[in-house]
Write an enzyme that holds these catalytic residues in place. Sequence first.
Site, PDB file in Angstrom:
ATOM      1  N   GLU A 103       0.821  -1.219   0.000  1.00  0.00           N
ATOM      2  CA  GLU A 103       0.000   0.000   0.000  1.00  0.00           C
ATOM      3  C   GLU A 103       0.855   1.269   0.000  1.00  0.00           C
ATOM      4  O   GLU A 103       0.627   2.187   0.789  1.00  0.00           O
ATOM      5  CB  GLU A 103      -0.967  -0.023   1.195  1.00  0.00           C
ATOM      6  N   GLU A 123      -6.188 -10.327  -1.788  1.00  0.00           N
ATOM      7  CA  GLU A 123      -6.952 -10.230  -0.534  1.00  0.00           C
ATOM      8  C   GLU A 123      -8.454 -10.134  -0.824  1.00  0.00           C
ATOM      9  O   GLU A 123      -9.184  -9.340  -0.218  1.00  0.00           O
ATOM     10  CB  GLU A 123      -6.494  -9.012   0.286  1.00  0.00           C
TER      11      GLU A 123
END
Length: 366
Positions: free
Chosen positions: A157, A274
């Site tokens: 991220e 995910e």
Amino acid sequence: MNRRDFVTMLSATAVTKWASLETAVQAAAAPLKQLADQKGLMFGSSLALKYFEQSPAYKQLFVSQCDIATPELQMKWNSLSRQPGIYDFSTADQLVAFCATNRIKVRGHTLVWHDSLPVWVPGQLSPVTARTVMLDHIQKVAGHFAGKLYSWDVVNEALDPGSQRPDGLRSNLWLQNIGVSYIEQAFRATAAADPKALLVWNENYLEVSNGFGDAKRKAMLNQLDALLAKGVPIHGVGLEAHLRGDQANVLGDASYEAFLSELTQRKMKIFITELDIQDSSLPADVGERDKIVADIYRKFLTASLRQPAVKGVVAWGLSDAFSWISGYRPRKDGLPVRPLAFDINCQPKPAYFAIAEALEAAPRRV
Ligand code: G3I
């Protein structure tokens, strides 16, 4: 008759051949890892062994469905090190051993992130020290697991248009103290510590075709162009795909597929890392809700798997009994969330059949 119709039929008729309807339904639910493997793909889930203590059925489900797993917590910095320089690998080692026993590949998650840091880390970071703190961590952790992991999420991220930087990078502690080169240094250090692992940049919201996602895609491609031109060992991009049930219109469309093609042109392996679908703002009615969720799974995965560079799908949990969403994105009406492929009793839901259909429709990898 397709699998979904078969299960509907089982549910509607008296079943004598099977010990129980539950057994029959489970038998009809072919393992997703098997459907994936038939296409040269992998299928798996996030993993936390503590859930198996609460539910042996979940353990069985996990082993039957998955050939790849990502530790949900156990390899994060704050799970491994409570005090400066002191590491306890025991829980993560147990997880790796469990996976080895059950022939499940492990995706290391994650080395350099702004989140889930132990409290001691931010206090130690300055422009003088940060590089050493980060590289020490990578050497210790990637070095400890060297040769045992399929891949590492090296940076996690690292993009955030909200940081308002022209390069789209997230203004996190690493960038502030080391500079933009922290990404290059992290990948090079991981390659040195574990030359066998596939090195992945794992990122959120790249899969969403809106202004925010578009900005992230542009930044991602620019970063890759600059880093790959310098020979930085980046082998893959992870698309988290924490999808939202109210965003069907901006998921799995042509611009998403065009982005995957751009990654492919840069020789990236692509992983859905995910996957889950937040149903927090969807109708309360379970049938209606499950259908919306399943339709998004089907649409998103069909588009993703059309691209041969996509090598595998990892869901962020298998059973609705064990999802981060129930804590982080609960429903306002208090009803239990239903974001995953299997219900709280580990029985397949419409989401399971949608995932299975997308795997079955995927072109075979060569
Ligand atoms: O286990 C402790 C418990 O003892 C304590 O009482 C409780 C009080 O807060 O915390 C519990 O730990 C929590 C842990 O989840 C287990 O439930 C942590 O506070 C909480 O921060 C942690 O959240 C995890 C989060 O990452 C941060 O590490 C989620 O489970 C996990 O699903 C989530 O996963 C992330 C990926 O790593 C990266 N991408 C987004 C994704 C979802 O947020």
